[in-house]
Write a protein that holds these residues in place. Structure first.
Motif, PDB file in Angstrom:
ATOM      1  N   ASN A   2       0.796  -1.239   0.000  1.00 39.44           N
ATOM      2  CA  ASN A   2       0.000   0.000   0.000  1.00 39.44           C
ATOM      3  C   ASN A   2       0.826   1.285   0.000  1.00 39.44           C
ATOM      4  OD1 ASN A   2      -2.311  -1.494   0.000  1.00 39.44           O
ATOM      5  ND2 ASN A   2      -2.469  -1.486   2.249  1.00 39.44           N
ATOM      6  N   SER A   3       2.150   1.209  -0.030  1.00 37.72           N
ATOM      7  CA  SER A   3       2.920   2.463  -0.119  1.00 37.72           C
ATOM      8  C   SER A   3       2.983   2.882  -1.590  1.00 37.72           C
ATOM      9  CB  SER A   3       4.317   2.293   0.471  1.00 37.72           C
ATOM     10  OG  SER A   3       5.016   1.353  -0.289  1.00 37.72           O
ATOM     11  N   LYS A   4       3.295   4.163  -1.788  1.00 32.89           N
ATOM     12  CA  LYS A   4       3.284   4.729  -3.137  1.00 32.89           C
ATOM     13  C   LYS A   4       4.653   4.500  -3.790  1.00 32.89           C
ATOM     14  CE  LYS A   4       2.760   9.310  -4.420  1.00 32.89           C
ATOM     15  NZ  LYS A   4       2.335  10.686  -4.272  1.00 32.89           N
TER      16      LYS A   4
END
Ligand code: FMN
Length: 211
Positions: free
Chosen positions: A162-164
């Motif tokens: 879920n990190s960019k």
């Protein structure tokens, strides 16, 4: 399969030096709007033609993402065949074909990398899966299998949690600054209209060409 009788008449519209906009970027915008209005498939798809390192012209479809007086922008992998060719020779051709409105547009110009801010913004506007694909695909390099690609995708997806993802430095935009445009409108009896714009200093000079 007999294809020699495949042909159609073109009757949709006409183009003249009087009806065309004096500014070719505006004329392009008008025609793109018409193509979109006519529900043309992939109206922003264009062939980008570069001169390959082997001396052969190479053409491939990419999607136009922005255009204005500064130029025509598409995004790609800078290490791809097209990226390597552009670094060697920035003279490129862009080519649109919009069958629903019986038109093609050809643009010649010089490509240069866009500012990193624009590449970052566009990269992060894409769906996450497209961002991951751009990161893991060493575009135009040989890979062992489809499975290899899918594994790379799954590995990065799991790592991100879920990190960019950051935009890879080897992925970004090219802006093609036009030197010449040709607008082609199919006409009846193959007497097509061809209006060319050539840059002379800061002006655009228009000419009509024989079809
Ligand atoms: C409809 C369509 C849209 C495409 N859009 C892009 C694009 O925007 N950027 C890109 O790098 N490749 C795009 N591709 C893939 C390119 O045609 C090409 O396969 C790829 O960029 C590698 O080209 P190269 O090896 O000549 O550098 C698209 C292909 C199609 C058919």
């Amino acid at each position: 399969m007999n294809i020699d009788s495949v042909r159609r008449e073109y009757t949709f519209s006409g183009l003249s030096k009087e009806t065309a906009d004096a500014n070719p970027v505006k004329q392009f915008g008008n025609w793109l709007a018409d193509a979109m209005q006519a529900n043309t498939d992939e109206p922003t798809a264009m062939s980008v033609v570069t001169l390959g390192l082997d001396g052969f012209p190479q053409s491939r479809i990419v999607l136009l993402k922005y255009f204005d007086e500064k130029g025509f922008v598409f995004f790609t992998n800078y290490n791809s065949d097209k990226g390597v060719s552009i670094e060697q020779n920035p003279a490129v051709g862009l080519h649109f074909f919009w069958p629903k409105v019986e038109r093609q547009v050809r643009i010649s110009g010089f490509a240069a990398k866009t500012e990193t801010k624009l590449s970052d913004e566009y990269f992060h506007s894409r769906p996450l899966a497209s961002q991951i694909s751009a990161i893991i695909s060493e575009q135009s390099s040989e890979i062992p299998s489809r499975k290899y690609l899918e594994n790379q995708f799954e590995i990065l997806l799991a790592q991100l949690q879920n990190s960019k993802p950051a935009r890879p430095e080897n992925w970004g935009g090219y802006r093609v600054k036009p030197e010449k445009f040709e607008f082609w409108q199919g006409r009846e009896n193959r007497l097509h209209d061809r209006i060319v714009y050539e840059k002379q200093y800061n002006d655009w000079i228009m000419k009509r060409l024989a079809p």
